[in-house]
Design a protein around this motif. Structure first.
Motif, PDB file in Angstrom:
ATOM      1  N   GLU A 323      -5.030   0.194   6.704  1.00 46.80           N
ATOM      2  CA  GLU A 323      -5.737  -0.115   5.260  1.00 46.80           C
ATOM      3  C   GLU A 323      -4.922   1.159   4.174  1.00 46.80           C
ATOM      4  OE1 GLU A 323     -10.241  -0.331   5.041  1.00 46.80           O
ATOM      5  OE2 GLU A 323      -9.835  -0.002   5.900  1.00 46.80           O
ATOM      6  N   ILE A 324      -5.098   2.023   4.960  1.00 50.56           N
ATOM      7  CA  ILE A 324      -4.063   3.465   4.535  1.00 50.56           C
ATOM      8  C   ILE A 324      -2.531   2.677   4.175  1.00 50.56           C
ATOM      9  CG2 ILE A 324      -2.929   5.527   4.497  1.00 50.56           C
ATOM     10  CD1 ILE A 324      -5.779   5.895   5.921  1.00 50.56           C
ATOM     11  N   ILE A 325      -1.944   2.056   5.406  1.00 52.33           N
ATOM     12  CA  ILE A 325      -0.669   2.062   4.737  1.00 52.33           C
ATOM     13  C   ILE A 325      -0.055   0.646   3.739  1.00 52.33           C
ATOM     14  CG2 ILE A 325       1.566   0.832   5.469  1.00 52.33           C
ATOM     15  CD1 ILE A 325       1.105   2.464   7.904  1.00 52.33           C
ATOM     16  N   ALA A 326      -2.016   0.059   3.453  1.00 50.05           N
ATOM     17  CA  ALA A 326      -1.735  -1.293   3.026  1.00 50.05           C
ATOM     18  C   ALA A 326      -0.949  -0.310   1.165  1.00 50.05           C
ATOM     19  CB  ALA A 326      -2.527  -2.287   2.492  1.00 50.05           C
ATOM     20  N   GLY A 327      -2.884   0.357   1.256  1.00 55.07           N
ATOM     21  CA  GLY A 327      -2.774   1.090  -0.040  1.00 55.07           C
ATOM     22  C   GLY A 327      -1.784   2.232  -0.635  1.00 55.07           C
ATOM     23  N   LEU A 328      -0.952   2.971   0.473  1.00 57.34           N
ATOM     24  CA  LEU A 328       0.549   3.612   0.151  1.00 57.34           C
ATOM     25  C   LEU A 328       1.437   2.384  -0.620  1.00 57.34           C
ATOM     26  CD1 LEU A 328       0.465   6.464   2.770  1.00 57.34           C
ATOM     27  CD2 LEU A 328       0.091   6.695  -0.275  1.00 57.34           C
ATOM     28  N   ASP A 381       8.297  13.482  -6.354  1.00 57.40           N
ATOM     29  CA  ASP A 381       8.008  12.058  -5.259  1.00 57.40           C
ATOM     30  C   ASP A 381       7.367  13.182  -4.336  1.00 57.40           C
ATOM     31  OD1 ASP A 381       9.659  10.783  -7.094  1.00 57.40           O
ATOM     32  OD2 ASP A 381      11.752  11.227  -5.985  1.00 57.40           O
ATOM     33  N   VAL A 382       7.708  13.890  -4.096  1.00 58.51           N
ATOM     34  CA  VAL A 382       6.853  14.616  -2.878  1.00 58.51           C
ATOM     35  C   VAL A 382       4.992  14.489  -2.974  1.00 58.51           C
ATOM     36  CG1 VAL A 382       6.545  16.556  -1.059  1.00 58.51           C
ATOM     37  CG2 VAL A 382       8.916  15.835  -1.726  1.00 58.51           C
ATOM     38  N   ASP A 383       5.446  15.389  -4.732  1.00 61.47           N
ATOM     39  CA  ASP A 383       3.770  15.463  -4.917  1.00 61.47           C
ATOM     40  C   ASP A 383       3.320  14.300  -4.958  1.00 61.47           C
ATOM     41  OD1 ASP A 383       4.591  17.995  -4.677  1.00 61.47           O
ATOM     42  OD2 ASP A 383       3.600  18.724  -6.776  1.00 61.47           O
ATOM     43  N   THR A 384       4.048  12.690  -5.402  1.00 67.56           N
ATOM     44  CA  THR A 384       3.657  11.637  -5.812  1.00 67.56           C
ATOM     45  C   THR A 384       2.629  11.202  -4.861  1.00 67.56           C
ATOM     46  OG1 THR A 384       4.907  11.320  -7.731  1.00 67.56           O
ATOM     47  CG2 THR A 384       4.351   9.516  -6.758  1.00 67.56           C
ATOM     48  N   VAL A 385       3.781  11.186  -3.201  1.00 71.30           N
ATOM     49  CA  VAL A 385       2.985  10.431  -2.270  1.00 71.30           C
ATOM     50  C   VAL A 385       2.077  11.452  -1.229  1.00 71.30           C
ATOM     51  CG1 VAL A 385       3.947  10.725   0.880  1.00 71.30           C
ATOM     52  CG2 VAL A 385       5.908  10.158  -1.473  1.00 71.30           C
ATOM     53  N   ALA A 386       1.856  12.650  -1.781  1.00 77.73           N
ATOM     54  CA  ALA A 386       0.863  13.285  -0.905  1.00 77.73           C
ATOM     55  C   ALA A 386      -0.603  12.938  -2.024  1.00 77.73           C
ATOM     56  CB  ALA A 386       0.387  14.716  -1.166  1.00 77.73           C
ATOM     57  N   THR A 387      -0.570  12.663  -3.578  1.00 71.79           N
ATOM     58  CA  THR A 387      -1.440  12.802  -3.967  1.00 71.79           C
ATOM     59  C   THR A 387      -1.330  11.240  -3.581  1.00 71.79           C
ATOM     60  OG1 THR A 387      -0.520  13.683  -5.524  1.00 71.79           O
ATOM     61  CG2 THR A 387      -2.103  12.739  -6.259  1.00 71.79           C
ATOM     62  N   ALA A 388      -0.973  10.162  -2.980  1.00 68.09           N
ATOM     63  CA  ALA A 388      -1.355   9.263  -3.152  1.00 68.09           C
ATOM     64  C   ALA A 388      -1.821   9.056  -1.853  1.00 68.09           C
ATOM     65  CB  ALA A 388      -0.350   8.249  -3.359  1.00 68.09           C
ATOM     66  N   LEU A 389      -1.076   9.281  -0.593  1.00 68.51           N
ATOM     67  CA  LEU A 389      -2.334   9.527   0.599  1.00 68.51           C
ATOM     68  C   LEU A 389      -3.114   9.553   0.337  1.00 68.51           C
ATOM     69  CD1 LEU A 389      -1.786   9.118   3.147  1.00 68.51           C
ATOM     70  CD2 LEU A 389      -0.710  10.883   3.664  1.00 68.51           C
ATOM     71  N   LEU A 390      -3.619  11.269  -0.320  1.00 74.41           N
ATOM     72  CA  LEU A 390      -5.354  11.498  -0.804  1.00 74.41           C
ATOM     73  C   LEU A 390      -6.258  10.726  -1.287  1.00 74.41           C
ATOM     74  CD1 LEU A 390      -4.172  15.446  -1.300  1.00 74.41           C
ATOM     75  CD2 LEU A 390      -5.552  14.697   0.816  1.00 74.41           C
ATOM     76  N   SER A 391      -5.005  10.022  -1.920  1.00 81.52           N
ATOM     77  CA  SER A 391      -5.978   9.090  -3.862  1.00 81.52           C
ATOM     78  C   SER A 391      -6.761   7.837  -2.486  1.00 81.52           C
ATOM     79  CB  SER A 391      -5.681   9.208  -4.631  1.00 81.52           C
ATOM     80  OG  SER A 391      -5.200   7.922  -4.518  1.00 81.52           O
ATOM     81  N   VAL A 392      -5.658   7.241  -1.376  1.00 78.83           N
ATOM     82  CA  VAL A 392      -6.034   7.071  -0.978  1.00 78.83           C
ATOM     83  C   VAL A 392      -7.389   6.822  -0.233  1.00 78.83           C
ATOM     84  CG1 VAL A 392      -4.855   4.715   1.663  1.00 78.83           C
ATOM     85  CG2 VAL A 392      -3.560   5.182  -1.011  1.00 78.83           C
ATOM     86  N   VAL A 393      -7.203   7.421   0.871  1.00 87.48           N
ATOM     87  CA  VAL A 393      -8.245   7.705   1.847  1.00 87.48           C
ATOM     88  C   VAL A 393      -9.599   8.546   1.364  1.00 87.48           C
ATOM     89  CG1 VAL A 393      -6.496   8.897   3.240  1.00 87.48           C
ATOM     90  CG2 VAL A 393      -7.725  10.433   2.255  1.00 87.48           C
ATOM     91  N   ARG A 394      -9.119   9.413   0.409  1.00 92.23           N
ATOM     92  CA  ARG A 394     -10.685   9.443  -0.652  1.00 92.23           C
ATOM     93  C   ARG A 394     -11.603   7.677  -1.613  1.00 92.23           C
ATOM     94  NH1 ARG A 394      -8.141  14.565  -3.649  1.00 92.23           N
ATOM     95  NH2 ARG A 394      -8.699  15.731  -1.611  1.00 92.23           N
ATOM     96  N   ALA A 395     -10.776   7.394  -2.028  1.00 90.56           N
ATOM     97  CA  ALA A 395     -11.481   5.351  -1.944  1.00 90.56           C
ATOM     98  C   ALA A 395     -11.715   4.754  -0.895  1.00 90.56           C
ATOM     99  CB  ALA A 395      -9.756   5.409  -2.679  1.00 90.56           C
ATOM    100  N   LEU A 396     -11.616   5.439   0.496  1.00 89.81           N
ATOM    101  CA  LEU A 396     -12.005   4.656   1.370  1.00 89.81           C
ATOM    102  C   LEU A 396     -13.112   5.152   1.927  1.00 89.81           C
ATOM    103  CD1 LEU A 396      -9.287   5.034   4.334  1.00 89.81           C
ATOM    104  CD2 LEU A 396      -9.914   2.534   2.804  1.00 89.81           C
ATOM    105  N   PRO A 397     -14.544   3.513   2.080  1.00 88.45           N
ATOM    106  CA  PRO A 397     -15.334   3.659   2.736  1.00 88.45           C
ATOM    107  C   PRO A 397     -15.462   5.204   3.243  1.00 88.45           C
ATOM    108  CG  PRO A 397     -15.156   1.240   3.085  1.00 88.45           C
ATOM    109  CD  PRO A 397     -13.926   2.001   2.375  1.00 88.45           C
ATOM    110  N   SER A 398     -16.413   6.186   3.741  1.00 87.55           N
ATOM    111  CA  SER A 398     -16.488   6.753   5.288  1.00 87.55           C
ATOM    112  C   SER A 398     -16.674   6.436   6.249  1.00 87.55           C
ATOM    113  CB  SER A 398     -17.480   7.605   4.642  1.00 87.55           C
ATOM    114  OG  SER A 398     -17.849   8.708   5.935  1.00 87.55           O
ATOM    115  N   VAL A 399     -15.550   6.421   7.230  1.00 86.26           N
ATOM    116  CA  VAL A 399     -16.168   6.389   8.634  1.00 86.26           C
ATOM    117  C   VAL A 399     -16.420   6.953   9.545  1.00 86.26           C
ATOM    118  CG1 VAL A 399     -13.910   5.231   8.604  1.00 86.26           C
ATOM    119  CG2 VAL A 399     -13.260   7.299   9.226  1.00 86.26           C
ATOM    120  N   ARG A 400     -17.095   8.265   9.267  1.00 84.08           N
ATOM    121  CA  ARG A 400     -18.199   8.708   9.880  1.00 84.08           C
ATOM    122  C   ARG A 400     -19.170   8.442  10.350  1.00 84.08           C
ATOM    123  NH1 ARG A 400     -16.599  15.285   6.883  1.00 84.08           N
ATOM    124  NH2 ARG A 400     -15.659  13.976   5.083  1.00 84.08           N
TER     125      ARG A 400
END
Ligand SMILES: Cc1ncc(COP(=O)(O)O)c(C=O)c1O
Length: 400
Positions: A323-328, A381-400
């Motif tokens: 899901e994270i790869i798809a979100g990115l 670009d580097v900041d964009t990639v890192a921000t995208a990754l963080l925002s993708v995971v934050r948008a995921l329902p918790s898996v804890r």
């Protein structure tokens, strides 16, 4: 905005260098290749380099020089690209796969040594992501294990299995003051289109300068094996009146043409800056993502990598990797996965390898992704990639 994973960084000076060869009247293996070999040897701190058409050919020719064949065993990690192991099958030897160490991308030296048997002729280790494997310590640990040399003078002199570094990722990496190329007994480099330095397709075989062999004779043997087993290269054979040749063994065809070597000569001129830029990008990724994920460490006590791959262990988000790869991808960022362990691939399953026997490789694979890392990335670009990754995971329902 789309951010590619690893596009080639080909500049005008590279294009000019290729065009010059195309106009020169000699386009296959010749003087430009020799120049690239010398430049690579100087850069890597070794005496001898033979250019080839791939890293795969380089690995295979190392095994062939050692006369590895049916009845012999070669150890290889389960966590690598197929080429590292396929060459063992090509020469007819048995593949012995070892798992990686827990939460690592490479095997522990103890595990490798424990897999050595009287039939082990060679061990292939992999500089994953450009991080140089500690091949010197492995060589030391193998001292005294002995080897059935079967008349091969190099194996006889070493009296232990030969360590071959798959350095597809690691040109320019350094460990304990020794550059990649001088760490394993042999090292195979790749110049494939996605590598740090590219000739579109290409590779090189090198070996430690203090390997107990006649260095220039070994170079001549590797060259000959890469060119049909022919006693003369194409350039010398084309000289007026010099057609005569012999074939000493039914050899391979794996030489690099000068058209491609020209790209290499040109790219190597700016390679130190390219590695420095990659390291700067990695530091930025680490700064932005290091608190949330386990980011592959590229610099540490006594070593610095070539900065080839930015592996990220997704930690608590491991089960959501797809899901994270798809979100990115939705956000225009191309991520990748390195590597699907060999026992998950049909070819190796068919050879009898089972994923369950390699639990640490499997665990690493399930939660890892690789972020874009190349010299065309801007700081933004580097900041964009890192921000995208963080925002993708934050948008995921918790898996804890
Ligand atoms: C670890 C590793 N070994 C070997 C290879 C093969 O390199 P080449 O395509 O130059 O044969 C690759 C290519 O991606 C690789 O990643």
């Amino acid at each position: 905005m789309a951010i590619s994973f690893s596009p080639p960084d080909v500049r005008e000076e590279d294009i000019d260098a290729v065009v010059e060869v195309l106009r020169s009247g000699w386009i296959t293996t010749g003087p430009v290749g020799r120049q690239f070999e010398q430049d690579l040897a100087q850069y890597s701190g070794v005496n001898e380099v033979v250019l080839l058409n791939s890293c795969t050919a380089a690995l295979e020719l190392a095994l062939r020089v050692l006369q590895v064949g049916p009845g012999d065993e070669v150890i290889v990690p389960a966590y690598t690209y197929s080429a590292s192991a396929a060459v063992i099958a090509h020469v007819g030897a048995d593949i012995v796969m070892v798992d990686v160490a827990p939460e690592e991308y490479v095997p522990a030296i103890d595990e490798i040594v424990a897999a050595v048997t009287p039939r082990t002729k060679a061990i292939i280790v992999v500089d994953i992501g450009g991080v140089p494997f500690d091949a010197a310590s492995l060589r030391e640990r193998l001292e005294g294990t002995g080897v059935d040399a079967d008349g091969n003078p190099l194996l006889d002199a070493l009296d232990r299995p030969v360590v071959i570094t798959d350095g597809a990722h690691s040109l320019g990496a350094i460990r304990d003051g020794v550059r990649a190329g001088g760490l394993g007994d042999f090292t195979a480099f790749s110049f494939h289109a996605v590598k740090n330095l590219t000739t579109a397709e290409g590779g090189a075989l090198t070996w430690r300068s203090d390997l107990p062999v006649d260095q220039s004779a070994l170079t001549a043997t590797v060259r000959r094996l890469s060119l049909h087993g022919q006693t003369k290269d194409a350039l010398s054979k084309m000289k007026a009146g010099a057609w005569e040749y012999d074939i000493l063994e039914p050899g391979f065809k794996a030489n690099m043409p000068d058209v491609l070597a020209a790209l290499g000569v040109s790219q190597l001129r700016r390679y130190p800056e390219a590695v420095a830029r990659r390291q700067a990008i990695i530091r930025r990724y680490t700064e932005l993502l290091g608190d949330a994920f386990a980011v592959l460490v590229h610099e540490g006590k006594g070593f610095a990598s070539s900065g080839h791959l930015q592996l990220v262990d997704l930690g608590e988000w491991r089960p959501r990797r797809e899901e994270i790869i798809a979100g990115l991808a939705e956000r225009g960022v191309a991520a990748n996965v390195h590597y699907k362990p060999l026992p998950l691939l049909t070819a190796y399953r068919d050879l009898g390898f089972e994923a369950a026997d390699y639990p640490h490789a499997l665990r690493q694979f399930k939660g890892v992704l690789s972020l874009p890392l190349h010299t065309l990335l801007t700081d933004d670009d580097v900041d964009t990639v890192a921000t995208a990754l963080l925002s993708v995971v934050r948008a995921l329902p918790s898996v804890r």
